[in-house]
Motif scaffolding. Structure first.
Motif, PDB file in Angstrom:
ATOM      1  N   GLY B  73       0.799  -1.222   0.000  1.00  0.00           N
ATOM      2  CA  GLY B  73       0.000   0.000   0.000  1.00  0.00           C
ATOM      3  C   GLY B  73       0.826   1.264   0.000  1.00  0.00           C
ATOM      4  N   ARG B 182      -4.284  -0.710  -8.980  1.00  0.00           N
ATOM      5  CA  ARG B 182      -4.710  -0.152  -7.693  1.00  0.00           C
ATOM      6  C   ARG B 182      -4.112  -1.019  -6.587  1.00  0.00           C
ATOM      7  NH1 ARG B 182      -5.463   2.942  -3.982  1.00  0.00           N
ATOM      8  NH2 ARG B 182      -7.096   2.517  -2.494  1.00  0.00           N
ATOM      9  N   ASP B 184      -3.953  -1.221  -3.179  1.00  0.00           N
ATOM     10  CA  ASP B 184      -4.690  -1.841  -2.073  1.00  0.00           C
ATOM     11  C   ASP B 184      -5.571  -2.983  -2.564  1.00  0.00           C
ATOM     12  OD1 ASP B 184      -3.732  -0.068  -0.112  1.00  0.00           O
ATOM     13  OD2 ASP B 184      -5.207   1.444  -0.707  1.00  0.00           O
ATOM     14  N   ALA B 185      -6.152  -2.771  -3.750  1.00  0.00           N
ATOM     15  CA  ALA B 185      -7.087  -3.769  -4.280  1.00  0.00           C
ATOM     16  C   ALA B 185      -6.393  -5.098  -4.521  1.00  0.00           C
ATOM     17  CB  ALA B 185      -7.718  -3.265  -5.570  1.00  0.00           C
ATOM     18  N   TRP B 188      -6.386  -6.826  -1.177  1.00  0.00           N
ATOM     19  CA  TRP B 188      -7.749  -7.208  -0.788  1.00  0.00           C
ATOM     20  C   TRP B 188      -8.302  -8.293  -1.715  1.00  0.00           C
ATOM     21  CZ3 TRP B 188      -9.331  -1.338  -0.650  1.00  0.00           C
ATOM     22  CH2 TRP B 188      -8.663  -0.730   0.427  1.00  0.00           C
TER      23      TRP B 188
END
Lengths: 93, 417, 1003
Positions: B73, B182, B184-185, B188
């Motif tokens: 991140g 992206r 963070d994605a 996750w």
């Protein structure tokens, strides 16, 4: 920005210095007394501690001396500094 | 629950009250077949591929803080495979191909955006170096286009291409399939997919020791108790030295802080990732509109996720010099991550000299783009107790054998790569 | 409508004799000197100022300064336009051109507001759940998302302004010039300490200017004036106004950006100060929190402290009829200020069942405002501007966690201004950046400074201190302590005094207010990024439960206001849902800058052509006068070639090469690194540094020298000469000059400190030129006498002193081109004289200056490895230099590592020559393959390192590193350079194309 106490020039801004890495690593005094693997350990391996770290800095924009600095790698606080030959208070070199 | 536009619309009618946690948060069990230390993108990708491709689902991912909280991140989100040396080229190209299908594979939009990655050449000599790299890439089946100054200008109109520039633009090497994602994605998405396959993701669980008996790993001590494991896989960017040391293994790594920063968001004007080696700059514009900038490491050992002002100044000086239009924008946020810098600038992915112990680390500046590929080969390595052909060259042993993978030829100087 | 209809006739710290005209979206308005853009817009009744980031909802001015989330505008035009400025921070100037942002076609009619209609399918993180089609699918949607996002447009073109940089040191740096900061600066400087006081406002005083107050019996504004004069009179005090302290770095370095405002003038627009302070006092004040309830974003809703300050300081009524809603007593201070500018205060909706303390209640009563105790606003009415609020009773249950449920029938109260206060957050950003740890203050429901890490102390509201009197005392004490900590005398005087603060009822922590039906519209925790309570709850539901996950999933607090108004509310909403205390959940990390700072200001003046120093050789002027195209070589500029009339560069290069091979040429090699080494152990030291034997070098001799890194790979090559018994004169490659010096110093000082050896760079002290070609000796003989350059006096690989044009020079008989050649080294000041003398003397022999290109061609023809071959991945053997190491007995840097299997592998690529068989040029960096059309990935055999068109051979040649290179002599390969569209058939040859026996330089 770090403030590094050069033993020759006094406290100076970090930007006057070049970093030289772990100062506990020493080139074996008698190169042929150590095995190949051990020799290469000194070239490549680093303790890389989290906390106090004894390290080389060269005062490139000043006296050009290589000095040893003890610095905390978490807080960045400089704990002491000495000439290449001198000793640093508060810890083994 | 599968994600889709229809699912979104259906949930909208119910006030989005039916969405479930993206990943489960179970209590740790007493033992697992595989414990993965670290909860970043690489660790989660490893868990996902272990479960999906190797049928190993008795897996725990142990994260001392929150998943994706480390370098996953904190990076500049660049994805590319524009490498010179074969080992790197093959590995990163495999990773890039995984990126291309990742959102669908994970059913989580990681927003992989192949908007092109352009390396600027600021001298004829540098252009020759890039030619060599471009030619090598093409021989490896990787897309590469050498651009002259006018082509660069047409592609990035805001770039100062004038001959008066201190580092005039002579051309560039473009990898059209490179881009951004992206960040963070990615964490996750892998977490959600791995969790769905049965992997336990355990946050707030710090590994404090590795139990080794008779040269073989037994399990890990954690802040939530001892957890047994047949195999322990370390993927803790920023702390590789410390965790490996728990098993008595020293690494050819120094940890350094690398900063990145964004400006306030503005409407889109930069559609490509631009990097400049001569001025140490990486620039792209996020989907939110922020101009995302990165540069060189601060240059001293550090475990603090924050840097100092001189590097921020250097990055912005380079940015304003290359993109005069950036001058009036305002810097909004800076941050730092801990880079495990190896002594040849390439990562270590393989077995450690302790039975059942594996390391994925030493990513220097560039771990993000490797995330899926790294997880893929690391999962193979852990599952088979043997590296895959794609990561065989990234062994720890290479430093003693002399088979280094040194793209820049900078030698044992962390940060010079 | 008269100008400035919301401006009171009297009052305010304005210069009403100086009206200023400005335009907003093309309409002209008027304000006064002393206005901010926000106060001027409010004075003119402009309520709708911007559109929100995601849903394009109408927004108006909400705050007073850096906390402003809504009123973002673009100021100026063209290249001098600045987007995303907070209207609250822009000082009004005459003729200012201001535009709203993030709307199309206009602010009042914004098509983007359709996103609001679709908002139900666009919750937080919606983009993670969709657009997942086949590869490239996302690229169809991304452009729309990018265009919809992004706030303002970037400026067009190059910034016309310039930016300054200053470095400063002080004993005590005080950040913030409110009551605590002023008291601290006064106390700290009273004993002579060097004190710097910085404040981001244009006037000192901070909160003292935002309402009525008295200090030391003086009206606050007068006391501030007196304090400023006192500080100005102290010679060791520096006061910076409009100066934002934006970063707190290691060892008490604080970065400050000062608005100098020299727009269009010679003065810089902004200037960044790097201030190193022995002690720091942080008196950065506190920022009011908003309240979270449905419709809390409508233009007309603003912070109570802001409405009060606009009334008091700018004489602006932010509405005609106000409602105040609060969970604490401080909001009541706005009531008299509002009344004073003619704004009726209809009611105070106090969330606390017990209501305010007596003094606060009295303020409401005096203004005729009724107090609704235990009530909350549950909705707002109006379109793009507030028309009324809906008020309900607070349900007495479920208040422990800061979530207020409401009940009962609503009461409608008409109003066009709603002043909100949710309590105060100490501005702890700098403290937190300094690595200090925060502490939860339950009484104030806020994080306050806890343990310090660096040499700093917080004071006043920033430290959680409430009330003017206490702030003054805390500032005074902090200033005094800071001076003492510097070992300096500080004030024996007393703190400035103020009336003790009136009794206040306790604050009730409230993080959100729920509409009884669960409706009432969106309730925003982050106004700028359109993050609602529902978004926070959705994030929690989906497992994004760490505040960092919450922030990243919803973008809470990631806007240009950095979550000042709503960040804590958002985290607290999460905490209440998790059933955990706010302090256990914690905030996300504060990072520099504390508020957005102009990129150009941090970059400073060393940009563009000044980005890095450009080094020029002592002969640069001559090259320029000769019209040579100059090219960068590292930090240097060097002449590429010297085209004559009508010649192309390629023709010039060919002629220069031919001249050197056939007659004589002269090249500037001043950029070579030059290092002088002396000392008793210099020879022993250099023996350990170089991979080939060197210590047996006799005075008057020169030798090629090869350095390895400790990892066994080639580092640099050059020559070392021994002009006399006492000194060694080393040359390095241009690129590695600085690295080689540092390498030498490191080994001398840290590895072998017992060796008596010293070294110094003399690169800039010497000009150097090489005269090369069959006639080189003849030309030199003309200027320094035949005896000086006879084979006896100066044999091949010899060095000697000589005199040219009355100047002593150092001659080194070495060659790079493979011809008979001499390097002439001379003091830099005499470089041009010697250069011109040699050219003049050589005229009869047809001498020509040659540039870097010809030099490169000459060395490729000679097979001499240089930069592209010394790429950090090659061993001496790879470069066919291993014979140099053969007779070395002593240890040297890199010896042991060179023994590794990977470095001695006989199949490693080795230096070879290539000749183009088909006459096509050989592409730079071409890959060597047998069949370029074979399927990819294709294992290559090696690569071209240096290629040129050889005038001597009359065809393209190259040097290359080739696997099994020696065994492949004579083979035909393809040099594939697909990026250049070149596939050249090449034959593998020896790398030395010219004079393989090396006779010429000895001739």
């Amino acid at each position: 920005m770090l403030l590094i106490p050069c033993p020759h020039c006094g406290p100076r801004a970090q930007v006057e210095f070049a970093y030289g890495g772990d100062a506990t690593v020493a080139r074996p005094v008698d190169p042929d007394a150590v095995g190949a693997r051990q020799w290469l350990d000194h070239v490549y391996l680093r303790e890389n501690p989290k906390g106090p770290h004894l390290e080389w800095w060269q005062h490139v924009a000043g006296c050009r001396a290589w000095i040893r600095v003890r610095r905390d790698t978490v807080t960045h606080a400089v704990l002491g500094a000495a000439t290449a030959a001198g000793s640093i208070e508060g810890g083994a070199s | 629950m599968r994600y889709s536009f229809l699912a979104l619309a259906a949930n909208a009618l119910r006030g989005h009250r039916r969405w479930r946690p993206a990943w489960r948060s179970p209590q740790p069990q007493r033992g697992y077949e595989v414990v993965i230390v670290g909860g970043g993108g690489h660790a989660l990708a490893t868990a996902y591929y272990l479960a999906k491709l190797h049928g190993v689902t008795d897996v725990a991912v142990l994260e001392r803080g929150w998943i994706g909280g480390g370098n996953t991140g904190r990076n500049t989100t660049i994805v590319r495979s524009n490498y010179l040396h074969d080992a790197n080229a093959h590995f990163y190209e495999h990773s890039l191909k995984l990126w291309e299908g990742l959102s669908r594979d994970l059913n989580y939009n990681v927003m992989f955006s192949p908007r092109g990655v352009l390396n600027l050449a600021h001298s004829d000599g540098q252009l020759e170096t890039y030619s060599r790299r471009g030619n090598a890439m093409r021989m490896n089946g990787i897309d590469a286009v050498l651009l002259d100054r006018e082509q660069v200008r047409a592609m990035v109109p805001d770039l100062d291409c004038s001959p008066q520039a201190r580092y005039p633009v002579h051309g560039g090497l473009l990898q059209p399939r490179g881009g951004t994602a992206r960040h963070d994605a990615v964490a996750w998405g892998f977490a959600r997919a791995a969790s769905a396959l049965g992997v336990d993701i355990i946050q707030q669980c710090e590994v404090t020791g590795i139990r080794v008996e008779a040269g073989r790993v037994q399990g890990v001590e954690t802040t939530r108790g001892y957890i047994g494991a047949s195999k322990v896989a370390i993927a803790v960017a920023g702390h590789s030295s410390r965790v490996a040391a728990m098993a008595g293994v020293a690494l050819p790594i120094e940890s350094h802080v690398l900063q990145a920063m964004v400006t306030e968001p503005v409407k889109p004007f930069l559609d490509t990732v631009v990097t400049s080696g001569a001025t140490h700059l990486y620039v792209s514009q996020t989907n939110k509109g922020e101009v995302l900038l990165g540069g060189d490491i601060d240059g001293y050992n550090s475990y603090a996720q924050r840097g100092n002002l001189p590097i921020v100044e250097d990055v912005l000086r380079a940015a304003v010099s290359l993109f005069p239009r950036l001058s009036r924008l305002r810097l909004m946020r800076t941050w730092g991550g801990i880079m495990d810098m190896t002594m040849d600038g390439s990562p270590i992915i393989g077995k450690l000299p302790v039975g059942g112990l594996y390391l994925n680390g030493g990513w220097c500046y560039g771990g993000f783009k490797a995330t899926p590929g790294s997880g893929w080969v690391f999962a193979h390595t852990v599952a088979h107790d043997e590296p895959h052909a794609l990561n065989a060259a990234f062994s720890l042993e290479r430093f003693w054998s002399g088979h280094l993978i040194d793209e820049k030829g900078a030698g044992a100087t962390p940060g010079a790569h | 409508m008269r100008s400035q209809p919301y401006r009171a006739v009297n009052g305010g710290a304005l210069d009403r004799t100086r009206p200023l005209r400005f335009t907003f979206d093309g309409r002209t308005y008027e304000g006064y000197e002393g206005d901010t853009l926000a106060s001027a817009l409010l004075a003119n009744g402009v309520r709708l100022v911007g559109r929100s980031f995601k849903y394009h909802r109408p927004r108006g001015v909400y705050g007073l300064g850096a906390e402003e989330p809504n009123a973002l505008v673009r100021v100026g035009e063209g290249a001098a336009a600045t987007p995303n400025l907070k209207a609250t921070e822009v000082l009004l100037r005459d003729a200012m051109v201001v535009r709203s942002q993030n709307r199309w076609p206009s602010l009042s009619l914004d098509a983007g507001a359709l996103a609001g209609a679709l908002s139900r399918v666009l919750p937080a993180g919606f983009y993670y759940k969709t657009f997942m089609g086949p590869p490239g699918w996302w690229m169809l949607f991304e452009p729309f998302i990018r265009r919809a996002a992004g706030l303002g447009r970037p400026p067009e073109g190059t910034d016309p302004d310039r930016y300054g940089r200053r470095f400063a040191h002080c004993d005590v740096l005080v950040v913030g010039a409110g009551p605590a900061g002023l008291a601290a600066a006064l106390a700290a400087s009273s004993g002579g300490a060097r004190v710097t006081l910085v404040d981001d406002a244009d006037r000192l005083g901070g909160s003292l200017l935002q309402g009525p107050a008295a200090v030391d019996g003086l009206d606050a504004a007068r006391w501030v004036g007196r304090a400023a004069r006192t500080l100005d009179a102290r010679p060791r005090v520096r006061v910076l106004r409009r100066a934002l302290a934006f970063g707190y770095y290691d060892d008490n370095l604080v970065a400050v950006c000062e608005q100098v405002d020299g727009e269009g003038a010679p003065a810089p627009r902004e200037r960044v100060w790097w201030i190193r302070a022995r002690e720091v006092v942080l008196a950065t004040g506190a920022v009011e929190r908003g309240l979270v309830f449905p419709g809390n974003d409508r233009p007309g809703v603003m912070l109570a402290s802001a409405a009060r300050a606009y009334a008091w300081r700018h004489a602006v009524a932010c509405g005609r009829r106000a409602v105040v809603t609060t969970n604490n007593d401080s909001a009541y201070d706005a009531i008299p200020a509002l009344a004073g500018v003619g704004c009726e205060v209809a009611a105070v909706v106090d969330l606390r069942a017990g209501g305010p303390g007596e003094p606060a209640a009295a303020l409401a009563e005096a203004a005729g405002a009724r107090i609704l105790r235990g009530y909350a606003v549950t909705a707002t009415d109006g379109g793009v501007s507030l028309q009324g609020v809906e008020v309900r009773a607070v349900a007495s249950s479920a208040e422990a966690d800061g979530v207020l449920e409401t009940r009962g029938p609503p009461e409608q109260i008409a109003c066009d201004l709603l002043c909100v206060s949710g309590g105060w957050n100490p501005a702890v950003q700098l403290f937190s950046q300094s690595q200090g740890s925060l502490r939860w203050d339950a009484a104030r429901a806020a994080f306050v400074p806890g343990q310090s890490r660096q040499r700093e102390r917080s004071a006043g509201a920033a430290a959680g201190v409430e009330g003017l009197a206490a702030a003054l005392e805390s500032g005074h004490a902090a200033g005094e302590a800071a001076a003492l900590a510097c070992g300096l005398r500080a004030s024996a005087g007393t703190s400035p005094r103020a009336e003790p603060a009136p009794e206040r009822a306790p604050l009730r922590p409230v993080w959100r207010i729920a509409h009884p039906g669960g409706s009432g519209g969106k309730a925003f925790v982050d106004l700028q990024n359109d993050v609602t309570v529902d978004d926070v709850l959705l994030a929690e539901r989906e497992g994004y439960r760490h505040p960092e996950h919450l922030k990243r999933y919803t973008t809470l607090g990631m806007g240009t206001d950095q979550g000042r108004v709503g960040g804590l509310n958002g985290v607290a909403v999460l905490a209440s849902r998790l059933g955990r205390p706010v302090e256990a959940v914690g905030l996300t990390t504060f990072r520099a800058p504390t508020a957005p700072v102009t990129v150009g200001a941090i970059a400073g003046g060393e940009v563009g052509a000044q980005l890095a120093p450009t080094r020029l050789t002592p002969l640069h002027g001559w090259h320029e006068a000769a019209g040579a195209p100059m090219v960068p070589a590292g930090a240097w500029l060097r002449p590429r070639c010297y085209p004559r009339d009508g010649e192309t560069q390629a023709e010039a290069i060919r002629r220069e090469v031919t001249t050197v091979r056939g007659a004589v040429g002269l090249v500037d090699v001043s950029t070579l690194g030059k290092i002088e080494v002396r000392g008793r152990d210099a020879g022993a030291f250099l023996e350990r540094i170089y991979a080939n034997p060197v210590s047996d070098l006799a005075p008057g001799r020169v030798r090629y020298g090869l350095m390895l890194r400790e990892d066994g790979l080639v580092f640099d090559d050059g020559t070392l000469a021994r002009p006399d018994a006492a000194s060694w004169y080393l040359t390095t490659t241009t690129a590695n000059a600085a690295r080689v010096l540092a390498h030498l110093e490191r080994y001398a000082q840290t590895v072998w400190p017992s060796l008596a050896v010293h070294m110094v760079s003399v690169t800039d002290q010497w000009a150097a030129m090489a005269i090369a070609g069959p006639a080189a000796r003849a030309v030199l003989a003309r200027v320094c006498g035949a005896g000086a350059v006879s084979d006896g006096a100066l044999p091949f690989m010899g060095c000697a002193s000589a005199e040219i044009a009355g100047v002593t020079v150092r001659l080194l008989r070495i060659t790079f081109s493979g011809e008979l050649a001499y390097e002439v080294h001379v003091g830099a000041d005499h470089g041009r004289l010697v250069w011109e003398t040699l050219l003049e003397a050589g005229a009869a022999h047809g001498i020509a200056p040659y540039g870097t290109e010809a030099m490169g061609v000459l060395r490729i023809e000679k097979g001499h490895p240089a930069g592209p071959e010394l790429d950090g991945n090659t061993t001496p053997r790879d470069l066919r230099l291993d014979r140099l190491l053969a007779r070395k007995a002593e240890d040297f840097v890199g010896r042991r590592a060179l023994e590794r299997p990977g470095l001695v592998d006989p199949s490693r690529p080795r230096l070879v020559g290539l000749v183009s068989e088909d006459g096509q040029r050989i592409g730079a960096g071409a890959q060597l393959v047998t069949n370029p059309a074979a399927p990819k990935p294709l294992r290559t055999l090696g690569h071209v390192t240096s290629a040129c068109l050889s005038p001597t051979l009359g065809r393209p040649i190259a040097l290359a590193l080739l696997t099994d290179g020696d065994a492949r002599r004579g083979e035909l390969l393809c040099a594939a350079a697909p990026v250049a569209g070149l596939h050249t058939r090449v034959r593998v040859t020896d790398p030395v194309f010219v004079d393989p026996k090396g006779r010429r330089p000895r001739g």
